[in-house]
Design a protein around this motif. Structure first.
Motif, short mmCIF file in Angstrom:
data_model
loop_
_atom_site.label_atom_id
_atom_site.label_comp_id
_atom_site.label_asym_id
_atom_site.label_seq_id
_atom_site.Cartn_x
_atom_site.Cartn_y
_atom_site.Cartn_z
N UNK A 138 0.83 -1.22 0.00
CA UNK A 138 0.00 0.00 0.00
C UNK A 138 0.86 1.26 0.00
N UNK A 139 2.07 1.18 0.55
CA UNK A 139 2.95 2.36 0.60
C UNK A 139 3.28 2.88 -0.80
N UNK A 140 3.21 2.00 -1.79
CA UNK A 140 3.52 2.41 -3.15
C UNK A 140 2.46 3.36 -3.74
N UNK A 141 1.35 3.50 -3.05
CA UNK A 141 0.28 4.39 -3.51
C UNK A 141 0.42 5.81 -2.98
N UNK A 142 1.53 6.12 -2.32
CA UNK A 142 1.67 7.42 -1.66
C UNK A 142 1.45 8.59 -2.62
N UNK A 143 2.11 8.57 -3.75
CA UNK A 143 2.00 9.70 -4.68
C UNK A 143 0.56 9.96 -5.10
#
Length: 334
Positions: A22-27
């Protein structure tokens, strides 16, 4: 990926994403127009994020010792030195300590910058990062200084739990045990990511009904009154969730002493706590006088000793409890 929405008064809301990576969705969840991001994290958190814009890392000390007013001052001064503006954002990457500190710093700097939490521990994912409570500790007690500051988004990256130390996992499991008594009757039947999401849903519903902790939201402190007292009064090698687990069993025993629940319900509390491998007895050396003093300083205690307690209609806040009964019931978890 499980996507949830935390609804707030006045039509406000923010997304919570639960699942691996889920961290990859930050942007994608940063507020539009953000030019720079201040990433608040701790040295022992092995998670890196890419917000897709200019960013700088602002480390805070490891552990609970980071939750101080001096840490907030140091962060805000570092933000100012870098030139952070109201058009920028803060991102907290870590567990409950980081989300509490990053959120409070974001609420304070320039009187409020957007904050996004990347929650890397179970405790943060199901509790600390959700709902907008931020704050730091004083020597007199936990979380006595802080602000309500809702995040712009929360990313619960469950893949980070694969490498979480066992004690940190137990810390989160103490909070998960609490949700069994706040409407989570189905938790035991769910896959783990779904269980995390269900805890988020329960907390989101309570926050939506009481954003500023004026009443209903206090039920989220179930098990916390004694739990916080244990944490405040001594160094017992207990993590927050472990102390809360003891507090859950104590709250059940106090509820029985007040004839709010029966012995079967107390047994259910002990079964849930034991099922998560959590402690249910006071640590050796815990002194009743010290615990009672800390309980009296609890934030809910505006009308005598006050606890969130189970009862016929569920968990509710009960005030003006006889101090003698509170003290005597400590023996039930000795």
């Amino acid at each position: 990926m499980i996507r949830l929405e935390v609804a707030l008064p006045e039509g406000r809301s923010y997304p919570v994403l639960v699942g691996p990576q889920a961290a990859e969705e930050l942007a994608s969840v940063l507020p539009s127009g953000v030019q720079r991001v201040a990433i608040v994290t701790q040295p022992d958190i092995p998670v890196t994020v890419d917000p897709g814009v200019d960013h700088r890392i602002f480390p805070i000390p490891n552990g609970e010792t980071a939750k101080t007013l001096s840490t907030i001052e140091e962060l805000c001064r570092a933000f100012a030195t870098w030139g952070l503006t109201r058009g920028d954002a803060v991102v907290g990457v870590g567990g409950g300590v980081v989300t509490d500190v990053a959120g409070f710093a974001a609420a304070s700097y320039h009187r409020g910058l957007p904050v996004v939490h990347v929650a890397t521990t179970l405790l943060a994912q199901i509790d600390a990062a959700i709902g907008g409570k931020t704050g730091v500790n004083l020597p007199e007690g936990k979380n006595l200084v802080g602000a309500f500051w809702q995040p712009a988004a929360v990313l619960c990256d469950t893949s980070t739990l694969d490498t979480l130390p066992a004690r940190e996992m137990r810390c989160g499991l103490g909070e998960m045990a609490k949700y069994h008594f706040l409407g989570g009757d189905d938790l035991a039947d769910l896959a783990f990511d779904q269980r995390v999401a269900r805890c988020v849903e329960i907390k989101a519903d309570i926050v939506a009904a009481d954003e500023r902790d004026a009443g209903r939201r206090a039920v989220l402190n179930y098990g916390h009154t004694l739990g916080h007292a244990i944490e405040t009064t001594g160094h017992y090698d207990l993590r927050h969730g472990e102390a809360v687990a003891i507090g859950l069993v104590y709250a059940a025993e106090l509820g029985r002493a007040l004839e709010r629940i029966d012995s079967d319900r107390v047994a259910e509390h002990r079964k849930i706590v034991d099922g998560y491998g959590l402690p249910s007895s006071l640590p050796e050396g815990a002194q009743a006088d010290d615990l009672m003093a800390a309980i009296a300083r609890d934030k809910k205690a505006v009308d005598g000793l006050t606890f969130a307690l189970d009862g016929p209609t569920g968990i509710e806040v009960v005030a003006s409890i006889d101090p003698g009964l509170v003290r005597d019931t400590l023996e039930a978890v000795r």
